[in-house]
Design an enzyme around this catalytic site. Sequence first.
Site, PDB file in Angstrom:
ATOM      1  N   ALA A   1     -29.244  56.177 -41.067  1.00  0.00           N
ATOM      2  CA  ALA A   1     -30.025  55.605 -39.946  1.00  0.00           C
ATOM      3  C   ALA A   1     -29.164  54.634 -39.151  1.00  0.00           C
ATOM      4  O   ALA A   1     -29.670  53.738 -38.493  1.00  0.00           O
ATOM      5  CB  ALA A   1     -31.276  54.917 -40.492  1.00  0.00           C
ATOM      6  N   GLY A   2     -27.842  54.844 -39.236  1.00  0.00           N
ATOM      7  CA  GLY A   2     -26.916  53.981 -38.499  1.00  0.00           C
ATOM      8  C   GLY A   2     -26.865  54.372 -37.031  1.00  0.00           C
ATOM      9  O   GLY A   2     -27.834  54.912 -36.474  1.00  0.00           O
TER      10      GLY A   2
ATOM     11  N   HIS B   1     -12.539  69.532 -35.144  1.00  0.00           N
ATOM     12  CA  HIS B   1     -12.985  68.290 -34.480  1.00  0.00           C
ATOM     13  C   HIS B   1     -12.041  67.158 -34.916  1.00  0.00           C
ATOM     14  O   HIS B   1     -12.376  66.316 -35.740  1.00  0.00           O
ATOM     15  CB  HIS B   1     -14.431  68.006 -34.886  1.00  0.00           C
ATOM     16  CG  HIS B   1     -14.999  66.761 -34.275  1.00  0.00           C
ATOM     17  ND1 HIS B   1     -15.156  66.594 -32.915  1.00  0.00           N
ATOM     18  CD2 HIS B   1     -15.462  65.605 -34.846  1.00  0.00           C
ATOM     19  CE1 HIS B   1     -15.684  65.412 -32.674  1.00  0.00           C
ATOM     20  NE2 HIS B   1     -15.866  64.785 -33.827  1.00  0.00           N
TER      21      HIS B   1
ATOM     22  N   ARG C   1      -9.973  60.584 -38.184  1.00  0.00           N
ATOM     23  CA  ARG C   1     -11.218  60.973 -38.879  1.00  0.00           C
ATOM     24  C   ARG C   1     -10.903  61.408 -40.310  1.00  0.00           C
ATOM     25  O   ARG C   1     -11.703  61.193 -41.226  1.00  0.00           O
ATOM     26  CB  ARG C   1     -11.888  62.132 -38.141  1.00  0.00           C
ATOM     27  CG  ARG C   1     -12.340  61.791 -36.715  1.00  0.00           C
ATOM     28  CD  ARG C   1     -12.925  63.030 -36.067  1.00  0.00           C
ATOM     29  NE  ARG C   1     -13.394  62.824 -34.703  1.00  0.00           N
ATOM     30  CZ  ARG C   1     -12.635  62.960 -33.626  1.00  0.00           C
ATOM     31  NH1 ARG C   1     -11.364  63.284 -33.741  1.00  0.00           N
ATOM     32  NH2 ARG C   1     -13.141  62.781 -32.419  1.00  0.00           N
TER      33      ARG C   1
ATOM     34  N   ARG D   1     -17.647  66.125 -23.505  1.00  0.00           N
ATOM     35  CA  ARG D   1     -16.573  65.209 -23.060  1.00  0.00           C
ATOM     36  C   ARG D   1     -15.583  65.946 -22.151  1.00  0.00           C
ATOM     37  O   ARG D   1     -15.052  65.363 -21.196  1.00  0.00           O
ATOM     38  CB  ARG D   1     -15.852  64.629 -24.283  1.00  0.00           C
ATOM     39  CG  ARG D   1     -16.708  63.638 -25.023  1.00  0.00           C
ATOM     40  CD  ARG D   1     -15.984  63.068 -26.229  1.00  0.00           C
ATOM     41  NE  ARG D   1     -16.802  62.045 -26.861  1.00  0.00           N
ATOM     42  CZ  ARG D   1     -16.745  61.747 -28.147  1.00  0.00           C
ATOM     43  NH1 ARG D   1     -15.900  62.377 -28.946  1.00  0.00           N
ATOM     44  NH2 ARG D   1     -17.511  60.797 -28.638  1.00  0.00           N
TER      45      ARG D   1
ATOM     46  N   VAL E   1     -25.255  56.718 -35.220  1.00  0.00           N
ATOM     47  CA  VAL E   1     -25.436  58.116 -34.818  1.00  0.00           C
ATOM     48  C   VAL E   1     -26.803  58.643 -35.257  1.00  0.00           C
ATOM     49  O   VAL E   1     -27.496  59.317 -34.491  1.00  0.00           O
ATOM     50  CB  VAL E   1     -24.306  59.012 -35.392  1.00  0.00           C
ATOM     51  CG1 VAL E   1     -24.533  60.462 -35.023  1.00  0.00           C
ATOM     52  CG2 VAL E   1     -22.960  58.546 -34.881  1.00  0.00           C
TER      53      VAL E   1
ATOM     54  N   ASP F   1     -17.579  67.635 -28.067  1.00  0.00           N
ATOM     55  CA  ASP F   1     -16.250  67.717 -27.441  1.00  0.00           C
ATOM     56  C   ASP F   1     -16.334  68.458 -26.103  1.00  0.00           C
ATOM     57  O   ASP F   1     -15.632  68.110 -25.146  1.00  0.00           O
ATOM     58  CB  ASP F   1     -15.262  68.428 -28.388  1.00  0.00           C
ATOM     59  CG  ASP F   1     -15.146  67.702 -29.724  1.00  0.00           C
ATOM     60  OD1 ASP F   1     -15.338  66.471 -29.740  1.00  0.00           O
ATOM     61  OD2 ASP F   1     -14.896  68.359 -30.751  1.00  0.00           O
TER      62      ASP F   1
HETATM   63  N1  LIG Z   1     -19.203  65.019 -35.750  1.00  0.00           N
HETATM   64  C1  LIG Z   1     -19.213  64.179 -34.745  1.00  0.00           C
HETATM   65  O1  LIG Z   1     -19.078  64.570 -33.576  1.00  0.00           O
HETATM   66  C2  LIG Z   1     -19.414  62.710 -34.982  1.00  0.00           C
HETATM   67  C3  LIG Z   1     -19.729  61.859 -33.929  1.00  0.00           C
HETATM   68  C4  LIG Z   1     -19.914  60.504 -34.190  1.00  0.00           C
HETATM   69  C5  LIG Z   1     -19.821  60.022 -35.499  1.00  0.00           C
HETATM   70  N2  LIG Z   1     -19.520  60.884 -36.494  1.00  0.00           N
HETATM   71  C6  LIG Z   1     -19.471  60.440 -37.885  1.00  0.00           C
HETATM   72  O2  LIG Z   1     -20.805  60.150 -38.292  1.00  0.00           O
HETATM   73  C7  LIG Z   1     -20.780  59.215 -39.382  1.00  0.00           C
HETATM   74  C8  LIG Z   1     -21.762  58.068 -39.104  1.00  0.00           C
HETATM   75  O3  LIG Z   1     -21.317  57.293 -38.029  1.00  0.00           O
HETATM   76  P1  LIG Z   1     -22.170  56.000 -37.560  1.00  0.00           P
HETATM   77  O4  LIG Z   1     -21.477  55.447 -36.386  1.00  0.00           O
HETATM   78  O5  LIG Z   1     -23.604  56.362 -37.486  1.00  0.00           O
HETATM   79  O6  LIG Z   1     -21.957  55.034 -38.825  1.00  0.00           O
HETATM   80  P2  LIG Z   1     -22.924  53.846 -39.284  1.00  0.00           P
HETATM   81  O7  LIG Z   1     -22.150  53.014 -40.237  1.00  0.00           O
HETATM   82  O8  LIG Z   1     -23.529  53.191 -38.103  1.00  0.00           O
HETATM   83  O9  LIG Z   1     -24.095  54.598 -40.064  1.00  0.00           O
HETATM   84  C9  LIG Z   1     -23.906  55.280 -41.255  1.00  0.00           C
HETATM   85  C10 LIG Z   1     -25.129  55.049 -42.103  1.00  0.00           C
HETATM   86  O10 LIG Z   1     -25.027  55.869 -43.279  1.00  0.00           O
HETATM   87  C11 LIG Z   1     -25.683  55.154 -44.317  1.00  0.00           C
HETATM   88  N3  LIG Z   1     -25.321  55.702 -45.626  1.00  0.00           N
HETATM   89  C12 LIG Z   1     -24.178  55.543 -46.324  1.00  0.00           C
HETATM   90  N4  LIG Z   1     -24.259  56.222 -47.478  1.00  0.00           N
HETATM   91  C13 LIG Z   1     -25.476  56.830 -47.514  1.00  0.00           C
HETATM   92  C14 LIG Z   1     -26.144  57.660 -48.452  1.00  0.00           C
HETATM   93  N5  LIG Z   1     -25.563  58.026 -49.602  1.00  0.00           N
HETATM   94  N6  LIG Z   1     -27.398  58.077 -48.147  1.00  0.00           N
HETATM   95  C15 LIG Z   1     -27.994  57.719 -46.996  1.00  0.00           C
HETATM   96  N7  LIG Z   1     -27.407  56.923 -46.071  1.00  0.00           N
HETATM   97  C16 LIG Z   1     -26.167  56.478 -46.333  1.00  0.00           C
HETATM   98  C17 LIG Z   1     -25.228  53.718 -44.119  1.00  0.00           C
HETATM   99  O11 LIG Z   1     -26.043  52.805 -44.803  1.00  0.00           O
HETATM  100  C18 LIG Z   1     -25.294  53.603 -42.598  1.00  0.00           C
HETATM  101  O12 LIG Z   1     -26.542  53.080 -42.163  1.00  0.00           O
HETATM  102  C19 LIG Z   1     -19.314  58.788 -39.494  1.00  0.00           C
HETATM  103  O13 LIG Z   1     -18.686  59.502 -40.538  1.00  0.00           O
HETATM  104  C20 LIG Z   1     -18.713  59.159 -38.162  1.00  0.00           C
HETATM  105  O14 LIG Z   1     -17.326  59.374 -38.227  1.00  0.00           O
HETATM  106  C21 LIG Z   1     -19.309  62.205 -36.254  1.00  0.00           C
HETATM  107  O1  LIG Z   2     -14.245  59.715 -33.081  1.00  0.00           O
HETATM  108  C1  LIG Z   2     -14.889  59.590 -34.127  1.00  0.00           C
HETATM  109  O2  LIG Z   2     -14.376  59.158 -35.162  1.00  0.00           O
HETATM  110  C2  LIG Z   2     -16.365  59.899 -34.136  1.00  0.00           C
HETATM  111  C3  LIG Z   2     -16.707  61.238 -33.606  1.00  0.00           C
HETATM  112  O3  LIG Z   2     -16.071  62.261 -34.299  1.00  0.00           O
HETATM  113  C4  LIG Z   2     -16.491  61.353 -32.122  1.00  0.00           C
HETATM  114  O4  LIG Z   2     -15.819  62.281 -31.701  1.00  0.00           O
HETATM  115  O5  LIG Z   2     -17.040  60.502 -31.386  1.00  0.00           O
END
Ligand SMILES: NC(=O)c1ccc[n+]([C@@H]2O[C@H](COP(=O)([O-])OP(=O)(O)OC[C@H]3O[C@@H](n4cnc5c(N)ncnc54)[C@H](O)[C@@H]3O)[C@@H](O)[C@H]2O)c1
Ligand SMILES: O=C(O)C[C@H](O)C(=O)O
Length: 308
Positions: free
Chosen positions: A8-9, A175, A88, A151, A11, A148
């Site tokens: 619930a962070g 990615h 990443r 963007r 993303v 991507d």
């Molecule tokens: N694929 C993509 O395009 C993309 C884009 C953006 C971010 N991301 C990835 O998404 C992930 C989250 O990013 P964010 O900015 O939301 O981070 P964030 O720290 O804001 O949120 C992550 C949340 O996960 C929770 N968490 C950790 N372990 C957990 C578990 N076992 N069960 C349930 N919840 C748990 C944390 O408490 C936290 O609230 C990162 O790995 C980031 O790199 C990927």
């Molecule tokens: O760049 C990152 O680490 C997060 C995500 O994969 C993104 O592309 O925004």
Amino acid sequence: MKVTVVGAGAVGASCAEYIAIKDFADEIVLVDIKEGFAEGKAMDLMQTASLNGFDSTITGTTGDYAKTAGSDVAVITSGIPRKPGMTREELIGINAGIVKEVSENLIKHSPDVIIIVVSNPMDTMTYLAAKSTGLPKNRIIGMGGALDSARFKYRLAEAIGCPQSDISGMVIGGHSDTGMVPLIEKATRNSVPVTEFLTADQQAEVVEATKVGGATLTKLLGTSAWYAPGAAVSELVRAIALDSKKMFPCSALLDGEYGLSDLCIGVPVIIGKNGIEKIVEIELSDAEKEKLTASAEGVRKTNGDLKL
Ligand SMILES: NC(=O)c1ccc[n+]([C@@H]2O[C@H](COP(=O)([O-])OP(=O)(O)OC[C@H]3O[C@@H](n4cnc5c(N)ncnc54)[C@H](O)[C@@H]3O)[C@@H](O)[C@H]2O)c1
Ligand SMILES: O=C(O)C[C@H](O)C(=O)O
């Protein structure tokens, strides 16, 4: 439709918000491990319902997967994001354990679920979710290419000086900062190749800016991005909910397509009620094929760090 969003962070909350605002889901469940956090985010989002005009209900839970039972779609965003200067791939040590545990918990309560993996390194985390759940490959989707590509369109529109709605284009491949393959020769402005509007130098700048799009935002924000990631996920979930058969580049488990097997990497797929309805094999130029093959080698190397 019932959608679970784990994490619930930044993303996860953005995913839940866009899914709610687009108003196609009956129920959204947020899950986090931080005590009270998902409940708080859910309550805050629910207090926007009358303002934003949606009827979806949003609830939160601290780790009680029974509340996710019967989910049609689950989005995994749990895990740590990168900090400026990191790749990443460096997140694998912590995120692999989280993604494995979360995927296994999800399928215990929702055996028919379609999983969308967001946590990074995303292609490797998608592969891990596929291996640890044993779900059929149409039900494991990695979200990266949709973001991507958005963007890429932003950068193309900026360079051409036109609205983004004029642009059509896709990014395939891994990615990662080096592995993305923006298909610039195939991108168009209202059916006209974008290459007719941009010099070779401008094209190279757009491609490079697209590939490092996530790193650029991470440097500016101090953590990685969330609005466009959340919006991209919501479009995939909507395509499943509406069975729209839209084409997106997504990380899919390949079995010979594009000459690649036993890895997840971004390729064009059709998304509908069954998840990945079809992997679309488009004609690639020799240069594009070479870049996709090199990208796959990078993903395979990261997969090698998994303890399967
Ligand atoms: N694929 C993509 O395009 C993309 C884009 C953006 C971010 N991301 C990835 O998404 C992930 C989250 O990013 P964010 O900015 O939301 O981070 P964030 O720290 O804001 O949120 C992550 C949340 O996960 C929770 N968490 C950790 N372990 C957990 C578990 N076992 N069960 C349930 N919840 C748990 C944390 O408490 C936290 O609230 C990162 O790995 C980031 O790199 C990927
Ligand atoms: O760049 C990152 O680490 C997060 C995500 O994969 C993104 O592309 O925004």
